[in-house]
Enzyme design. Structure first.
Site, PDB file in Angstrom:
ATOM      1  N   HIS A 290       0.641  -1.154  -0.025  1.00 55.56           N
ATOM      2  CA  HIS A 290      -0.040  -0.065   0.098  1.00 55.56           C
ATOM      3  C   HIS A 290       0.542   1.022   0.140  1.00 55.56           C
ATOM      4  O   HIS A 290       1.697   1.475   0.774  1.00 55.56           O
ATOM      5  CB  HIS A 290      -0.709   0.239   1.627  1.00 55.56           C
ATOM      6  CG  HIS A 290      -1.818   1.290   1.278  1.00 55.56           C
ATOM      7  ND1 HIS A 290      -3.862   1.399   0.664  1.00 55.56           N
ATOM      8  CD2 HIS A 290      -1.397   2.601   1.889  1.00 55.56           C
ATOM      9  CE1 HIS A 290      -4.064   1.895   0.632  1.00 55.56           C
ATOM     10  NE2 HIS A 290      -2.968   3.125   1.693  1.00 55.56           N
ATOM     11  N   HIS A 333       0.289   2.742  11.629  1.00 58.64           N
ATOM     12  CA  HIS A 333       1.219   3.703  11.523  1.00 58.64           C
ATOM     13  C   HIS A 333       1.253   4.498  12.464  1.00 58.64           C
ATOM     14  O   HIS A 333      -0.262   5.067  12.781  1.00 58.64           O
ATOM     15  CB  HIS A 333       1.647   4.639  10.248  1.00 58.64           C
ATOM     16  CG  HIS A 333       0.334   5.505   9.236  1.00 58.64           C
ATOM     17  ND1 HIS A 333      -0.727   5.024   9.203  1.00 58.64           N
ATOM     18  CD2 HIS A 333       0.306   6.493   9.383  1.00 58.64           C
ATOM     19  CE1 HIS A 333      -1.620   5.945   9.378  1.00 58.64           C
ATOM     20  NE2 HIS A 333      -0.285   7.358   9.183  1.00 58.64           N
ATOM     21  N   GLU A 339      -3.122  14.302  11.230  1.00 63.33           N
ATOM     22  CA  GLU A 339      -4.018  14.119  10.520  1.00 63.33           C
ATOM     23  C   GLU A 339      -5.625  14.427  10.524  1.00 63.33           C
ATOM     24  O   GLU A 339      -5.526  13.345  11.753  1.00 63.33           O
ATOM     25  CB  GLU A 339      -3.930  12.571  10.226  1.00 63.33           C
ATOM     26  CG  GLU A 339      -2.465  12.602   9.338  1.00 63.33           C
ATOM     27  CD  GLU A 339      -2.391  10.802   8.974  1.00 63.33           C
ATOM     28  OE1 GLU A 339      -3.547   9.674   9.399  1.00 63.33           O
ATOM     29  OE2 GLU A 339      -1.494  10.500   9.132  1.00 63.33           O
ATOM     30  N   HIS A 363      -6.344  12.062  14.156  1.00 64.09           N
ATOM     31  CA  HIS A 363      -5.178  11.150  14.820  1.00 64.09           C
ATOM     32  C   HIS A 363      -3.809  11.681  14.591  1.00 64.09           C
ATOM     33  O   HIS A 363      -3.148  12.163  14.125  1.00 64.09           O
ATOM     34  CB  HIS A 363      -4.785  10.023  13.749  1.00 64.09           C
ATOM     35  CG  HIS A 363      -6.270   9.597  13.741  1.00 64.09           C
ATOM     36  ND1 HIS A 363      -6.531   8.906  12.232  1.00 64.09           N
ATOM     37  CD2 HIS A 363      -6.895   8.679  14.326  1.00 64.09           C
ATOM     38  CE1 HIS A 363      -7.146   8.068  13.147  1.00 64.09           C
ATOM     39  NE2 HIS A 363      -7.533   8.286  14.031  1.00 64.09           N
ATOM     40  N   HIS A 369      -3.385   4.678  14.970  1.00 63.22           N
ATOM     41  CA  HIS A 369      -4.156   4.674  14.143  1.00 63.22           C
ATOM     42  C   HIS A 369      -3.932   3.624  12.608  1.00 63.22           C
ATOM     43  O   HIS A 369      -2.795   2.951  12.420  1.00 63.22           O
ATOM     44  CB  HIS A 369      -4.010   5.909  14.150  1.00 63.22           C
ATOM     45  CG  HIS A 369      -4.201   6.803  13.127  1.00 63.22           C
ATOM     46  ND1 HIS A 369      -2.952   7.920  13.508  1.00 63.22           N
ATOM     47  CD2 HIS A 369      -4.235   6.738  11.524  1.00 63.22           C
ATOM     48  CE1 HIS A 369      -1.932   8.171  12.485  1.00 63.22           C
ATOM     49  NE2 HIS A 369      -2.583   7.444  11.306  1.00 63.22           N
TER      50      HIS A 369
END
Length: 438
Positions: A290, A333, A339, A363, A369
């Site tokens: 990803h 991560h 974020e 976050h 998260h």
């Protein structure tokens, strides 16, 4: 506002004049001794005069009256929940999630009075920082206009269409589109019914297209898809037209006797603009793993540190997922960036339960998260075939290198903070085994 016309391009040199007054735009100079039609020439500067040419932003407006004609500004109390006071609440590093914010059902609340600050960092007086607001309104602005002395507004509608009148012309913005109204530009918002959306405000500079690097010359948000309105003026006498100014985090009002939307012609590269998120050219992995979410960046406001943004606007649009032998959703991560996520429509792939359209999550720096337990279970066992994901969905992220604080309204007053958010990870099982292949 059907059949509106626009100019195409990002950061371009534009010129426009209302066709009702041909020849209103001077030729060969910016400030003639006498402007055509008895207009006034006025410059709107978005950068220092001596900024490098690549960074210099300014536009010349040719208007019926100069914007200096107004009575003194006085403090306004139309929006008690707009703030840049980041120390009213104690710091809180926990993962935060808000259920959809309530749109007012009682009374008449317009865009300016419906601004609510959720979180932010920095100080507009020193021109460094950001703020994230929610707008919640049910009525159009009448005989009033808004402008921001503190920074740029990036507006993300979630419910309801915004019909925006600016000094440069008119724009219509629907959910899955965005608008950027840059510092100092006067605008008014008309709505048709309950309306809700998100605003990213940056104090430091202006939004840019991210560099593409090895991607090459094309991809992500293409410059031709950004649209700027064409000149449209109104010659309107109004005894008590209200000019609302956001200055150093507070709102002020001044009264004047005419509409400020009296610009007959203009030229320059400092303009409002809109963008349709469905036109974003997605770049993604076609082999394994990803990719980092930076590949989904639409616009960025860079800091003075290379590669580090004051704020990035990132989207997660419909796209094909084809990676092999890969956990396809976003990985777990901890990030040195903050974020803030919102959902315009649909359901976000990593959290299909409590993360709802019109809601949000934050976050903070280095707070862990990632996918909830249900997402992890499904993605760990699903058959990895080519799959179109996020169909009918549009999630976005305001990412910042600044450590943001949540306001009192965000913590308490809105009553939408989900106290059970942390529980979405509690059912993640211990899978550790003595066997290498489980």
């Amino acid at each position: 506002m059907a059949n509106l016309k626009y100019l195409s391009g990002f950061g371009s040199e534009f010129s426009s004049e209302d066709p009702r007054r041909p020849g209103a735009l001077p030729e060969g100079q910016n400030s003639p001794q006498r402007c055509a039609y008895g207009l006034y020439a006025e410059q709107l500067s978005g950068s220092a005069f001596t900024a490098p040419r690549t960074e210099n932003r300014r536009s010349w407006l040719y208007r019926i009256r100069p914007s200096v004609i107004h009575k003194p500004f006085v403090k306004s109390n139309i929006s008690e929940h707009l703030t840049h006071k980041w120390d009213d609440e104690e710091p809180n590093p926990n993962q935060s999630r808000w259920l959809p914010f309530d749109i007012p059902t009682q009374g008449s609340v317009d865009f300016a009075s419906g601004l609510h600050t959720v979180c932010g960092a920095g100080d507009p007086r020193s021109r460094h920082g950001i703020a994230i607001h929610i707008y919640l309104c049910n009525a159009s602005m009448e005989n009033s206009a808004f402008y921001n002395s503190d920074g740029d507004f990036l507006m993300v509608p979630q419910q309801g269409t915004l019909n925006i009148t600016t000094e440069f012309g008119k724009m219509e913005i629907r959910p899955n589109e965005i608008a950027v109204i840059q510092q100092g530009m006067r605008f008014a918002v008309a709505v048709d019914g309950p309306t809700r959306g998100y605003i990213l405000e940056v104090f430091d500079g202006h939004f840019k297209l991210p560099d593409l690097g090895p991607i090459g010359a094309n991809g992500l948000a293409n410059p031709r898809d950004f649209l700027t309105p064409v000149a449209y003026y109104e010659d309107k006498e109004v005894p008590d037209f209200k000019i609302i100014n956001k200055y150093q985090g507070a709102l002020f009002e001044a009264v004047q006797g005419h509409s400020p939307f009296d610009v007959v012609a203009w030229h320059g590269n400092y303009v409002p603009y809109k963008y349709d998120l469905s036109k974003f050219m997605v770049i993604n992995s076609v082999s394994f793993d990803h990719c980092d979410p930076s590949i989904f960046t639409v616009l960025t406001c860079p800091s003075t540190k290379p590669g580090v943004a004051i704020a990035d606007f990132v989207i997660f649009p419909p796209r094909w997922s084809v990676q092999e032998n890969t956990f396809r959703p976003p990985y777990y991560h901890r990030n040195c960036m903050s974020e803030f996520m919102g959902l315009i429509l649909g359901s976000y792939e990593a959290k299909e339960g409590g993360f709802l359209p019109g809601g949000a999550s934050l976050h903070s720096m280095m707070t862990p998260h990632g996918p909830d337990a249900q997402c992890f279970e499904g993605a760990s066992k699903e058959k990895l075939v080519p799959q179109k994901i996020a169909v009918g969905t549009q999630a976005f992220m305001f990412e910042s290198s600044l450590s943001m604080a949540i306001t009192k309204w965000g913590f308490e007053t809105c009553k939408k903070l989900d106290g059970n958010y942390y529980q979405c990870w509690h059912n993640l099982p211990k899978l550790f085994s003595e066997k290498i292949d489980i």
